[in-house]
Write a protein that holds these residues in place. Structure first.
Motif, PDB file in Angstrom:
ATOM      1  N   GLY A  21      66.675 -14.912 -57.419  1.00 35.36           N
ATOM      2  CA  GLY A  21      65.707 -15.175 -56.299  1.00 35.36           C
ATOM      3  C   GLY A  21      64.395 -14.796 -56.645  1.00 35.36           C
ATOM      4  O   GLY A  21      63.495 -15.279 -55.589  1.00 35.36           O
ATOM      5  N   HIS A  22      63.844 -14.612 -57.681  1.00 37.54           N
ATOM      6  CA  HIS A  22      62.585 -14.577 -57.961  1.00 37.54           C
ATOM      7  C   HIS A  22      62.183 -15.763 -58.950  1.00 37.54           C
ATOM      8  O   HIS A  22      61.052 -15.617 -59.649  1.00 37.54           O
ATOM      9  N   SER A  23      62.550 -16.702 -59.121  1.00 37.24           N
ATOM     10  CA  SER A  23      62.552 -17.928 -60.117  1.00 37.24           C
ATOM     11  C   SER A  23      61.988 -19.243 -59.237  1.00 37.24           C
ATOM     12  O   SER A  23      62.473 -19.334 -58.016  1.00 37.24           O
ATOM     13  N   LYS A  24      61.199 -19.825 -59.883  1.00 40.18           N
ATOM     14  CA  LYS A  24      61.074 -21.266 -59.344  1.00 40.18           C
ATOM     15  C   LYS A  24      60.822 -22.265 -60.318  1.00 40.18           C
ATOM     16  O   LYS A  24      60.477 -22.190 -61.311  1.00 40.18           O
ATOM     17  N   LEU A  25      61.515 -23.512 -59.946  1.00 33.45           N
ATOM     18  CA  LEU A  25      61.687 -24.663 -60.736  1.00 33.45           C
ATOM     19  C   LEU A  25      60.415 -25.380 -60.653  1.00 33.45           C
ATOM     20  O   LEU A  25      59.893 -25.917 -59.806  1.00 33.45           O
ATOM     21  N   LEU A  26      59.708 -25.729 -61.882  1.00 34.11           N
ATOM     22  CA  LEU A  26      58.488 -26.508 -61.695  1.00 34.11           C
ATOM     23  C   LEU A  26      58.709 -27.779 -62.627  1.00 34.11           C
ATOM     24  O   LEU A  26      59.540 -27.610 -63.835  1.00 34.11           O
ATOM     25  N   TYR A  27      58.040 -28.727 -62.297  1.00 36.83           N
ATOM     26  CA  TYR A  27      58.433 -30.264 -62.984  1.00 36.83           C
ATOM     27  C   TYR A  27      56.943 -30.921 -63.480  1.00 36.83           C
ATOM     28  O   TYR A  27      56.226 -30.921 -62.721  1.00 36.83           O
ATOM     29  N   TRP A  28      56.771 -31.321 -64.501  1.00 36.74           N
ATOM     30  CA  TRP A  28      55.844 -32.087 -65.246  1.00 36.74           C
ATOM     31  C   TRP A  28      56.147 -33.529 -65.371  1.00 36.74           C
ATOM     32  O   TRP A  28      57.378 -33.599 -66.265  1.00 36.74           O
ATOM     33  N   ALA A  29      55.740 -34.400 -65.405  1.00 36.64           N
ATOM     34  CA  ALA A  29      56.001 -35.895 -65.725  1.00 36.64           C
ATOM     35  C   ALA A  29      54.872 -36.526 -66.417  1.00 36.64           C
ATOM     36  O   ALA A  29      53.704 -36.449 -65.667  1.00 36.64           O
ATOM     37  N   GLY A  30      54.977 -37.600 -67.221  1.00 34.22           N
ATOM     38  CA  GLY A  30      53.877 -38.161 -67.651  1.00 34.22           C
ATOM     39  C   GLY A  30      54.379 -39.184 -68.719  1.00 34.22           C
ATOM     40  O   GLY A  30      55.312 -39.774 -68.858  1.00 34.22           O
ATOM     41  N   HIS A  31      53.653 -39.487 -69.758  1.00 37.14           N
ATOM     42  CA  HIS A  31      53.464 -40.594 -70.710  1.00 37.14           C
ATOM     43  C   HIS A  31      53.078 -40.079 -72.081  1.00 37.14           C
ATOM     44  O   HIS A  31      52.052 -39.296 -72.105  1.00 37.14           O
ATOM     45  N   ALA A  35      53.052 -44.999 -74.317  1.00 37.60           N
ATOM     46  CA  ALA A  35      53.374 -45.548 -72.904  1.00 37.60           C
ATOM     47  C   ALA A  35      54.887 -45.313 -72.616  1.00 37.60           C
ATOM     48  O   ALA A  35      55.274 -46.230 -71.739  1.00 37.60           O
ATOM     49  N   ALA A  36      55.367 -44.590 -73.121  1.00 39.17           N
ATOM     50  CA  ALA A  36      56.869 -44.137 -72.676  1.00 39.17           C
ATOM     51  C   ALA A  36      56.985 -42.772 -72.064  1.00 39.17           C
ATOM     52  O   ALA A  36      56.058 -41.830 -72.223  1.00 39.17           O
ATOM     53  N   GLN A  37      57.860 -42.484 -71.062  1.00 35.60           N
ATOM     54  CA  GLN A  37      58.222 -41.440 -70.295  1.00 35.60           C
ATOM     55  C   GLN A  37      58.377 -40.058 -71.086  1.00 35.60           C
ATOM     56  O   GLN A  37      59.048 -40.036 -72.153  1.00 35.60           O
ATOM     57  N   ILE A  38      57.814 -39.230 -70.502  1.00 36.99           N
ATOM     58  CA  ILE A  38      57.994 -37.742 -70.818  1.00 36.99           C
ATOM     59  C   ILE A  38      58.048 -36.689 -70.067  1.00 36.99           C
ATOM     60  O   ILE A  38      57.408 -36.980 -68.821  1.00 36.99           O
ATOM     61  N   ASP A  39      59.030 -35.963 -69.608  1.00 37.34           N
ATOM     62  CA  ASP A  39      59.007 -34.770 -68.630  1.00 37.34           C
ATOM     63  C   ASP A  39      59.514 -33.556 -68.950  1.00 37.34           C
ATOM     64  O   ASP A  39      60.304 -33.511 -69.889  1.00 37.34           O
ATOM     65  N   PHE A  40      59.280 -32.565 -68.190  1.00 37.96           N
ATOM     66  CA  PHE A  40      59.410 -31.193 -68.609  1.00 37.96           C
ATOM     67  C   PHE A  40      59.885 -30.507 -67.169  1.00 37.96           C
ATOM     68  O   PHE A  40      59.402 -30.775 -66.283  1.00 37.96           O
ATOM     69  N   SER A  41      60.984 -29.768 -67.441  1.00 36.87           N
ATOM     70  CA  SER A  41      61.507 -28.718 -66.378  1.00 36.87           C
ATOM     71  C   SER A  41      61.008 -27.527 -66.883  1.00 36.87           C
ATOM     72  O   SER A  41      61.526 -26.973 -68.254  1.00 36.87           O
ATOM     73  N   LEU A  42      60.271 -26.612 -66.027  1.00 37.53           N
ATOM     74  CA  LEU A  42      59.843 -25.245 -66.580  1.00 37.53           C
ATOM     75  C   LEU A  42      60.302 -24.266 -65.280  1.00 37.53           C
ATOM     76  O   LEU A  42      60.589 -24.644 -64.313  1.00 37.53           O
ATOM     77  N   HIS A  47      56.168 -14.038 -63.285  1.00 39.06           N
ATOM     78  CA  HIS A  47      54.812 -14.326 -63.705  1.00 39.06           C
ATOM     79  C   HIS A  47      54.767 -14.936 -65.401  1.00 39.06           C
ATOM     80  O   HIS A  47      53.992 -14.960 -65.978  1.00 39.06           O
ATOM     81  N   LYS A  48      56.133 -15.332 -65.694  1.00 36.02           N
ATOM     82  CA  LYS A  48      56.350 -15.788 -66.886  1.00 36.02           C
ATOM     83  C   LYS A  48      56.980 -17.309 -67.022  1.00 36.02           C
ATOM     84  O   LYS A  48      57.669 -17.715 -66.029  1.00 36.02           O
ATOM     85  N   LEU A  49      56.489 -18.335 -67.735  1.00 32.60           N
ATOM     86  CA  LEU A  49      57.090 -19.653 -68.005  1.00 32.60           C
ATOM     87  C   LEU A  49      58.105 -19.735 -69.180  1.00 32.60           C
ATOM     88  O   LEU A  49      57.952 -19.066 -70.033  1.00 32.60           O
ATOM     89  N   ARG A  50      59.096 -20.600 -68.579  1.00 38.25           N
ATOM     90  CA  ARG A  50      60.171 -20.856 -69.506  1.00 38.25           C
ATOM     91  C   ARG A  50      60.322 -22.430 -69.280  1.00 38.25           C
ATOM     92  O   ARG A  50      60.548 -22.683 -68.372  1.00 38.25           O
ATOM     93  N   LEU A  51      60.659 -23.147 -70.589  1.00 37.41           N
ATOM     94  CA  LEU A  51      61.239 -24.395 -70.815  1.00 37.41           C
ATOM     95  C   LEU A  51      62.559 -24.432 -70.526  1.00 37.41           C
ATOM     96  O   LEU A  51      63.348 -23.703 -71.490  1.00 37.41           O
ATOM     97  N   SER A  52      62.784 -25.113 -69.458  1.00 33.65           N
ATOM     98  CA  SER A  52      64.450 -25.189 -69.142  1.00 33.65           C
ATOM     99  C   SER A  52      64.785 -26.797 -69.798  1.00 33.65           C
ATOM    100  O   SER A  52      65.894 -26.708 -69.771  1.00 33.65           O
ATOM    101  N   GLY A  53      63.881 -27.566 -69.852  1.00 32.56           N
ATOM    102  CA  GLY A  53      64.424 -28.791 -70.019  1.00 32.56           C
ATOM    103  C   GLY A  53      63.388 -29.852 -70.500  1.00 32.56           C
ATOM    104  O   GLY A  53      62.200 -29.638 -70.047  1.00 32.56           O
ATOM    105  N   MET A  54      63.590 -30.694 -71.129  1.00 36.40           N
ATOM    106  CA  MET A  54      62.473 -31.917 -71.250  1.00 36.40           C
ATOM    107  C   MET A  54      63.499 -33.216 -71.980  1.00 36.40           C
ATOM    108  O   MET A  54      64.508 -33.203 -72.390  1.00 36.40           O
ATOM    109  N   ASP A  55      62.843 -34.293 -71.452  1.00 35.47           N
ATOM    110  CA  ASP A  55      63.449 -35.703 -71.645  1.00 35.47           C
ATOM    111  C   ASP A  55      62.382 -36.546 -72.222  1.00 35.47           C
ATOM    112  O   ASP A  55      61.030 -36.383 -71.715  1.00 35.47           O
ATOM    113  N   PHE A  56      62.374 -37.411 -73.164  1.00 32.90           N
ATOM    114  CA  PHE A  56      61.344 -38.275 -73.732  1.00 32.90           C
ATOM    115  C   PHE A  56      61.991 -39.459 -74.114  1.00 32.90           C
ATOM    116  O   PHE A  56      63.120 -39.377 -74.510  1.00 32.90           O
TER     117      PHE A  56
END
Length: 176
Positions: A21-31, A35-42, A47-56
């Motif tokens: 109950g104390h976590s929040k999913l965050l999403y970043w997307a870009g290139h 000029a190809a897609q890249i995205d990250f789920s954190l 108050h700590k960040l963890r990388l949970s997924g990435m696609d490129f």
């Protein structure tokens, strides 16, 4: 004739962001600079960040001047810690080497990416294929509709999803 390559990526399943109950999913997307897609789920938890997924997506140029187009996705459990909001990822399984760095701020992330693979030419000679040194930029965005707080797998395909796409192949593996 295109050589078909298989890559083995040892990955772990993702965990629901809402666990505890104390976590929040965050999403970043870009290139990338290709000029190809890249995205990250954190996941932000306590108050700590963890990388949970990435696609490129990447284009690799080979020694014989051919180009291979790949899509790569990772899911991490319980998530790779980002110390001081910095990403350092390096993996070499003998067939594919991935080196990525990144700096995440409140609204924007920037970094570098280099991928190198071992491949065969059409006449079965060994060669290397590489992206060269790429840069990437991503921006914090609302969670896309194909991801939810309990779905952190790569490419939005579900918990623990692993997606590897290369020339003439698509492999979708699901870890339970």
């Amino acid at each position: 004739m295109i050589a078909v390559l298989g890559a083995t990526l040892l990955l772990s399943a993702a965990t629901p962001a809402s666990a505890g109950g104390h976590s929040k999913l965050l999403y970043w997307a870009g290139h990338t600079s290709q000029a190809a897609q890249i995205d990250f789920s954190l996941v932000r938890s306590h108050h700590k960040l963890r990388l949970s997924g990435m696609d490129f997506e990447i284009a690799l140029t080979c020694d014989d001047s051919t180009v291979q187009y790949w899509g790569v996705g990772f899911g991490f459990f319980p998530g790779e810690p980002l110390v001081n909001k910095q990403l350092t990822f390096s993996d070499n399984d003998g067939q594919m080497a991935i080196n990525m760095t990144g700096d995440f701020s409140r609204d924007r992330a920037t970094g570098t990416l280099r991928v190198t693979i071992a491949a065969l030419t059409s006449d079965e000679q060994a060669q290397l294929c590489t992206t060269g040194d790429l840069t990437w930029v991503a921006h914090h965005q609302p969670l896309p509709s194909n991801r939810s707080h309990s779905e952190l797998g790569s490419a939005g395909r579900g918990p623990g999803s692993i997606v590897i796409r290369g020339p003439g192949m698509v492999a979708h593996l699901l870890q339970h």
